[in-house]
Each structure stands twice: as structure tokens, then as C-alpha cells.
Design an enzyme around this catalytic site. Structure first.
Site, PDB file in Angstrom:
ATOM      1  N   CYS A  98       0.818  -1.222   0.000  1.00  0.00           N
ATOM      2  CA  CYS A  98       0.000   0.000   0.000  1.00  0.00           C
ATOM      3  C   CYS A  98       0.844   1.261   0.000  1.00  0.00           C
ATOM      4  O   CYS A  98       0.306   2.359  -0.148  1.00  0.00           O
ATOM      5  CB  CYS A  98      -0.950  -0.002   1.195  1.00  0.00           C
ATOM      6  SG  CYS A  98      -0.073  -0.010   2.765  1.00  0.00           S
ATOM      7  N   ASP A 118       2.491   2.586   2.480  1.00  0.00           N
ATOM      8  CA  ASP A 118       2.452   3.336   3.735  1.00  0.00           C
ATOM      9  C   ASP A 118       3.738   3.164   4.542  1.00  0.00           C
ATOM     10  O   ASP A 118       4.451   2.185   4.386  1.00  0.00           O
ATOM     11  CB  ASP A 118       1.243   2.899   4.569  1.00  0.00           C
ATOM     12  CG  ASP A 118      -0.051   3.316   3.904  1.00  0.00           C
ATOM     13  OD1 ASP A 118      -0.006   4.226   3.060  1.00  0.00           O
ATOM     14  OD2 ASP A 118      -1.090   2.722   4.208  1.00  0.00           O
ATOM     15  N   CYS A 178      -3.111   4.403   6.758  1.00  0.00           N
ATOM     16  CA  CYS A 178      -4.564   4.389   6.918  1.00  0.00           C
ATOM     17  C   CYS A 178      -4.962   4.436   8.398  1.00  0.00           C
ATOM     18  O   CYS A 178      -4.128   4.359   9.292  1.00  0.00           O
ATOM     19  CB  CYS A 178      -5.127   3.135   6.265  1.00  0.00           C
ATOM     20  SG  CYS A 178      -4.685   1.651   7.181  1.00  0.00           S
ATOM     21  N   CYS A 205      -2.006  -3.954   8.261  1.00  0.00           N
ATOM     22  CA  CYS A 205      -1.705  -2.655   8.886  1.00  0.00           C
ATOM     23  C   CYS A 205      -1.235  -2.878  10.327  1.00  0.00           C
ATOM     24  O   CYS A 205      -0.326  -2.190  10.798  1.00  0.00           O
ATOM     25  CB  CYS A 205      -2.928  -1.758   8.860  1.00  0.00           C
ATOM     26  SG  CYS A 205      -3.808  -1.788   7.285  1.00  0.00           S
TER      27      CYS A 205
HETATM   28 FE1  FES Z   1      -1.552   0.545   4.203  1.00  0.00          FE
HETATM   29 FE2  FES Z   1      -3.289   0.205   6.161  1.00  0.00          FE
HETATM   30  S1  FES Z   1      -3.673   0.166   4.038  1.00  0.00           S
HETATM   31  S2  FES Z   1      -1.188   0.510   6.304  1.00  0.00           S
END
Ligand code: FES
Length: 134
Positions: A33, A35, A59, A103
């Protein structure tokens, strides 16, 4: 979709932000993702985590998970903190949707990354000290 605890932790994180004097900083990223999560720890000479803070570009589930993970490891020894898993985080958060489990894994990984950083820093200090004494 999210429990009350997840929403509360996302909207009012208790441990958000960087930390002056952190002696352990771990950063992990999730390739899926994109992140990023950064964990800051203050570990005392007895190996106890005195404080834990985080910065997360991610997120709602990632922010809530790291915030909870910080609370979980505060006051614990390094060895105890290394035993904290995303399952412990999920138990306190009240579960996450299946596609958001990764996550919470980032929170677990960020603890390990920060502790790894702590050991690297200590190793450097020890080497520096032994050079001075040589
Ligand atoms: Fe990437 Fe939650 S969708 S950390």
C-alpha cells in the site's frame, strides 16, 4: 467496519509525534500500500521502554494499531516488547477487517525495527568506548 476503539485511536491518538532524545527509531514500510510507519522509543539503562511515540503515513487501521502498540510496550523490558505481536494489538483494538490485518503487522514490525536500531546504536557506542580506552 471499524470498532469504536479503532476510530477513537485514529481520531485521538495518545502517542502520535516524534520524540526528542529517542534512542531507538524504527521505520517500516508496506510495499503493498506504500504506507510508512516510524516508531520512536526511549529505552533506559535497565532495558525498560520508558516512552514510545510514532509517526505514521498510512490508513486509519495503521494509525490506531501503532498507537495501541505504543501503549502496549511502554513500561515493558525489551524482551517483553519483542513478544508483543499484532494479535495483542488486535485484541485491544477489537479486531480489524481482514484486508486491514497487514496494517497491524506494520505496528509489530516497527517495534522490532526500533529495537534493532537500539542494539545497533549500543554496539556503535561500545565500539567507540573501546577505541577511546585503547
Ligand atoms: Fe496501508 Fe493500512 S492500508 S497501512
Amino acid at each position: 467496519m471499524y470498532s469504536k476503539t479503532v476510530i477513537d485511536r485514529f481520531q485521538n491518538p495518545r502517542n502520535a509525534g516524534g520524540m526528542h532524545g529517542a534512542n531507538a527509531i524504527g521505520q517500516v514500510g508496506n510495499a503493498a500500500c506504500g504506507d510508512i510507519m516510524k516508531m520512536y522509543l526511549k529505552i533506559n539503562d535497565n532495558g525498560v521502554i520508558e516512552n514510545a511515540k510514532f509517526k505514521t503515513f498510512g490508513c486509519c487501521a495503521a494509525i490506531a494499531s501503532t498507537d495501541m502498540a505504543c501503549d502496549l510496550i511502554k513500561g515493558k523490558t525489551i524482551d517483553e516488547a519483542l513478544k508483543v505481536t499484532n494479535k495483542d494489538v488486535l485484541k485491544l483494538l477489537g479486531e480489524l477487517p481482514p484486508h486491514k490485518i497487514h496494517c497491524s503487522l506494520m505496528a509489530e514490525e516497527s517495534i522490532r525495527a526500533a529495537i534493532e536500531d537500539y542494539y545497533k546504536r549500543r554496539e556503535k557506542e561500545i565500539k567507540k568506548g573501546s577505541k577511546k580506552n585503547a
